[in-house]
Design an enzyme around this catalytic site. Structure first.
Site, PDB file in Angstrom:
ATOM      1  N   HIS A 121       0.758  -1.271   0.000  1.00  0.00           N
ATOM      2  CA  HIS A 121       0.070   0.144  -0.059  1.00  0.00           C
ATOM      3  C   HIS A 121       0.673   0.975   0.131  1.00  0.00           C
ATOM      4  O   HIS A 121       0.314   2.445  -0.208  1.00  0.00           O
ATOM      5  CB  HIS A 121      -0.883  -0.084   1.169  1.00  0.00           C
ATOM      6  CG  HIS A 121      -2.087  -0.882   1.138  1.00  0.00           C
ATOM      7  ND1 HIS A 121      -2.630  -1.145   0.052  1.00  0.00           N
ATOM      8  CD2 HIS A 121      -2.413  -1.846   2.024  1.00  0.00           C
ATOM      9  CE1 HIS A 121      -3.689  -2.112   0.188  1.00  0.00           C
ATOM     10  NE2 HIS A 121      -3.468  -2.721   1.618  1.00  0.00           N
ATOM     11  N   ASP A 156      -3.029 -10.425  -2.559  1.00  0.00           N
ATOM     12  CA  ASP A 156      -3.520  -9.967  -1.105  1.00  0.00           C
ATOM     13  C   ASP A 156      -5.209  -9.631  -1.092  1.00  0.00           C
ATOM     14  O   ASP A 156      -5.428  -9.163  -2.437  1.00  0.00           O
ATOM     15  CB  ASP A 156      -2.740  -8.632  -0.782  1.00  0.00           C
ATOM     16  CG  ASP A 156      -3.039  -8.210   0.367  1.00  0.00           C
ATOM     17  OD1 ASP A 156      -2.262  -8.603   1.539  1.00  0.00           O
ATOM     18  OD2 ASP A 156      -4.013  -7.473   0.993  1.00  0.00           O
ATOM     19  N   HIS A 158      -6.595  -7.081  -0.376  1.00  0.00           N
ATOM     20  CA  HIS A 158      -6.534  -5.646  -0.641  1.00  0.00           C
ATOM     21  C   HIS A 158      -5.741  -5.341  -1.892  1.00  0.00           C
ATOM     22  O   HIS A 158      -4.739  -5.963  -2.268  1.00  0.00           O
ATOM     23  CB  HIS A 158      -6.248  -4.718   0.459  1.00  0.00           C
ATOM     24  CG  HIS A 158      -6.864  -5.023   1.721  1.00  0.00           C
ATOM     25  ND1 HIS A 158      -6.435  -5.802   2.700  1.00  0.00           N
ATOM     26  CD2 HIS A 158      -8.059  -4.563   2.181  1.00  0.00           C
ATOM     27  CE1 HIS A 158      -7.174  -5.912   3.615  1.00  0.00           C
ATOM     28  NE2 HIS A 158      -8.306  -5.053   3.320  1.00  0.00           N
ATOM     29  N   ASP A 243      -4.688 -12.928   3.354  1.00  0.00           N
ATOM     30  CA  ASP A 243      -5.731 -12.370   4.113  1.00  0.00           C
ATOM     31  C   ASP A 243      -7.097 -12.645   3.222  1.00  0.00           C
ATOM     32  O   ASP A 243      -8.323 -12.209   3.734  1.00  0.00           O
ATOM     33  CB  ASP A 243      -5.600 -10.853   4.504  1.00  0.00           C
ATOM     34  CG  ASP A 243      -4.873 -10.005   3.590  1.00  0.00           C
ATOM     35  OD1 ASP A 243      -4.788 -10.412   2.395  1.00  0.00           O
ATOM     36  OD2 ASP A 243      -4.866  -8.735   3.768  1.00  0.00           O
TER      37      ASP A 243
END
Length: 330
Positions: A121, A156, A158, A243
């Site tokens: 990120h 991931d 996200h 995740d």
């Protein structure tokens, strides 16, 4: 090909017990590494390594903020992202370990950097989403001094907005991300395809909550693997956040641990290039099982994803890519 694990105890200085991204979650993930796996101690990246993808102001800002932290306490850069007095050093080791994994992959050996804090990120000038510096991007930028093409696959939960932003205008990096649609950070839509020379080298696959291993396998088989084969990378970097597991508290994707083994096997079989995996997210109880399946797949085991049939929305997404010949690099 044998698989090596790059990890160590140096990341524990970046810790806020009770926060989802804490040392306990790395310890839990490491429980999935086979006892006989080759372990390699991480080495520090330099600020000059970070400067390949981050602004000097961002690097110095994180360093200064860490210096101002009282020992043993955490300070927050935003509601999600913290630092401690040891975080800058831990982040240098995380980025350095990512490069070590890439370096070993360039020599023909699959490697997995199990590190923290995560990185995907982090944008050129901002820490966010638990991430301080973009480990995978730092390693990729360093690799591009030696090779012409690097593929980054981000599975991931996200979207890897920071990695996308860093390489959005490049035709030397193929960035493929599969992620849950509509959650943090709110980016990663199919229309985000790159800019300038990089148009077509960003491939996003946002999936509905409730998607399973069957959905992920469909995206890999019909979109990512063909793109990788056309791109013909010298090395494949995986932003490996687990995740998307069924029991992860941060999302609602339903992959089982063996699903990550299936995805890993698909990437290994897609290209002769070796894989360098870099840990991103992953906070559920079954994380160790996913790590074990990934390492087994790197060592030659093959898995089938569980979860039944694909969602109609996933099939429509894949069909949309198939109908747009310019949606992936040719």
């Amino acid at each position: 090909m044998p698989c090596s694990i790059v990890t160590g105890d140096l990341f524990a200085g970046h810790d806020a017990p009770g926060h989802p991204e804490c040392q306990a979650r790395l310890d839990a993930a490491l429980a999935g590494v086979p006892a006989g796996a080759r372990r390699i101690a991480p080495e520090r990246a330099t600020p000059e390594d970070l400067a390949r993808v981050h602004t000097g102001r961002h690097i110095e800002g994180i360093r200064s903020f860490c210096r101002e932290c009282p020992p043993g306490r955490a300070r927050y850069l935003d509601p999600d992202t913290y630092v401690t007095s040891c975080s800058f050093d831990a982040a240098l080791y995380a980025a350095g370990a990512a490069w070590q994994a890439v370096e070993r992959a360039l020599s023909g050996e699959h490697s997995f950097a199990l590190v923290r804090p995560p990185g995907h990120h982090a944008t050129p000038d901002r820490a966010m989403g638990f991430c301080l510096f973009n480990n995978a991007a730092v390693a990729t930028a360093k690799a591009l001094r030696e090779v012409d093409r690097v593929a980054i696959v981000d599975w991931d939960l996200h979207h890897g907005n920071g990695t996308q932003a860093i390489f959005y205008g490049s035709d030397q990096v193929l960035f493929c991300s599969v992620h849950q649609a509509g959650i943090f950070p709110g980016t990663g839509w199919p229309e985000e395809r790159g800019a300038g020379p990089g148009v077509g080298y960003t491939v996003n696959a946002p999936l509905e909550g409730g998607s399973t291993g069957a959905d992920y396998a469909l995206v890999f088989r019909e979109v990512f693997v063909p793109a990788l084969r056309r791109f013909d990378p010298d090395v494949v970097v995986v932003s490996a956040g687990q995740d998307a597991l069924f029991d992860d508290p941060l999302g609602s994707i339903h992959l089982r641990p063996e699903g990550f083994g299936a995805l890993t096997g698909m990437l290994v079989d897609a290209t002769p290039a070796s894989l360098a995996l870099v840990l991103e997210g992953g906070y559920g109880r079954s994380h160790a099982g996913a790590i074990g399946a990934i390492v087994a797949a790197l060592d030659g085991a093959r898995f089938s994803p569980a979860g039944g049939g694909e969602k109609a929305s996933t099939r429509h997404l894949v069909e949309a890519y198939a109908s747009r010949r310019d949606a992936v690099p040719l």
